[in-house]
Motif scaffolding. Structure first.
Motif, PDB file in Angstrom:
ATOM      1  N   LYS A 100       2.190 -16.481 -23.635  1.00 12.05           N
ATOM      2  CA  LYS A 100       2.350 -15.150 -23.044  1.00 12.05           C
ATOM      3  C   LYS A 100       1.029 -14.662 -22.449  1.00 12.05           C
ATOM      4  N   LYS A 101      -0.087 -14.914 -23.123  1.00 14.45           N
ATOM      5  CA  LYS A 101      -1.389 -14.515 -22.595  1.00 14.45           C
ATOM      6  C   LYS A 101      -1.707 -15.263 -21.310  1.00 14.45           C
ATOM      7  N   GLU A 102      -1.438 -16.560 -21.301  1.00 16.80           N
ATOM      8  CA  GLU A 102      -1.680 -17.360 -20.095  1.00 16.80           C
ATOM      9  C   GLU A 102      -0.790 -16.911 -18.947  1.00 16.80           C
ATOM     10  N   GLU A 103       0.445 -16.594 -19.265  1.00 16.46           N
ATOM     11  CA  GLU A 103       1.377 -16.124 -18.230  1.00 16.46           C
ATOM     12  C   GLU A 103       0.905 -14.805 -17.626  1.00 16.46           C
ATOM     13  N   ALA A 104       0.432 -13.900 -18.469  1.00 14.58           N
ATOM     14  CA  ALA A 104      -0.074 -12.618 -17.983  1.00 14.58           C
ATOM     15  C   ALA A 104      -1.315 -12.823 -17.104  1.00 14.58           C
ATOM     16  N   ALA A 105      -2.207 -13.700 -17.516  1.00 16.78           N
ATOM     17  CA  ALA A 105      -3.411 -13.972 -16.727  1.00 16.78           C
ATOM     18  C   ALA A 105      -3.035 -14.589 -15.385  1.00 16.78           C
ATOM     19  N   TYR A 106      -2.088 -15.510 -15.380  1.00 13.36           N
ATOM     20  CA  TYR A 106      -1.643 -16.138 -14.134  1.00 13.36           C
ATOM     21  C   TYR A 106      -1.020 -15.105 -13.207  1.00 13.36           C
ATOM     22  N   ASN A 107      -0.145 -14.262 -13.748  1.00 18.73           N
ATOM     23  CA  ASN A 107       0.508 -13.248 -12.926  1.00 18.73           C
ATOM     24  C   ASN A 107      -0.502 -12.264 -12.347  1.00 18.73           C
ATOM     25  N   ASN A 108      -1.505 -11.888 -13.126  1.00 15.83           N
ATOM     26  CA  ASN A 108      -2.540 -10.983 -12.620  1.00 15.83           C
ATOM     27  C   ASN A 108      -3.349 -11.639 -11.509  1.00 15.83           C
ATOM     28  N   ALA A 109      -3.684 -12.910 -11.692  1.00 13.98           N
ATOM     29  CA  ALA A 109      -4.443 -13.624 -10.658  1.00 13.98           C
ATOM     30  C   ALA A 109      -3.617 -13.742  -9.380  1.00 13.98           C
ATOM     31  N   GLU A 110      -2.338 -14.026  -9.519  1.00 13.47           N
ATOM     32  CA  GLU A 110      -1.474 -14.151  -8.348  1.00 13.47           C
ATOM     33  C   GLU A 110      -1.336 -12.808  -7.624  1.00 13.47           C
TER      34      GLU A 110
ATOM     35  N   LEU B  36      -3.550 -10.343  -7.617  1.00 14.72           N
ATOM     36  CA  LEU B  36      -4.819 -10.060  -6.942  1.00 14.72           C
ATOM     37  C   LEU B  36      -4.996 -10.930  -5.698  1.00 14.72           C
ATOM     38  N   GLU B  37      -4.546 -12.174  -5.762  1.00 18.19           N
ATOM     39  CA  GLU B  37      -4.632 -13.060  -4.598  1.00 18.19           C
ATOM     40  C   GLU B  37      -3.828 -12.494  -3.441  1.00 18.19           C
ATOM     41  N   LYS B  38      -2.657 -11.985  -3.718  1.00 20.22           N
ATOM     42  CA  LYS B  38      -1.825 -11.406  -2.660  1.00 20.22           C
ATOM     43  C   LYS B  38      -2.464 -10.137  -2.103  1.00 20.22           C
ATOM     44  N   LEU B  39      -3.055  -9.335  -2.977  1.00 21.19           N
ATOM     45  CA  LEU B  39      -3.733  -8.117  -2.540  1.00 21.19           C
ATOM     46  C   LEU B  39      -4.899  -8.454  -1.609  1.00 21.19           C
TER      47      LEU B  39
END
Length: 59
Positions: free
Chosen positions: A21-31, A33-36
């Motif tokens: 769950k922590k890794e998933e949250a970090a991945y989603n946040n990075a994705e 920010l990448e789109k932003l």
């Protein structure tokens, strides 16, 4: 003895679940920010083209 093994296996499962769950949250946040950043770069580069055109044709 079996109860202790089941409890240890359950704890290992919960630890792995929490890590996922922590890794998933970090991945989603990075994705996100990448789109932003991609949108912001597109907006800024598009704006400079319009500004250059306006400067060329204005008096």
């Amino acid at each position: 003895m079996a109860d202790k093994e089941v409890q240890e296996a359950n704890e290992a499962y919960l630890d792995a679940y929490a890590a996922r769950k922590k890794e998933e949250a970090a991945y989603n946040n990075a994705e996100r920010l990448e789109k932003l950043i991609s949108r912001e770069l597109t907006r800024r580069t598009g704006r400079s083209d319009r500004e250059n055109r306006n400067n060329r044709w204005s008096a």
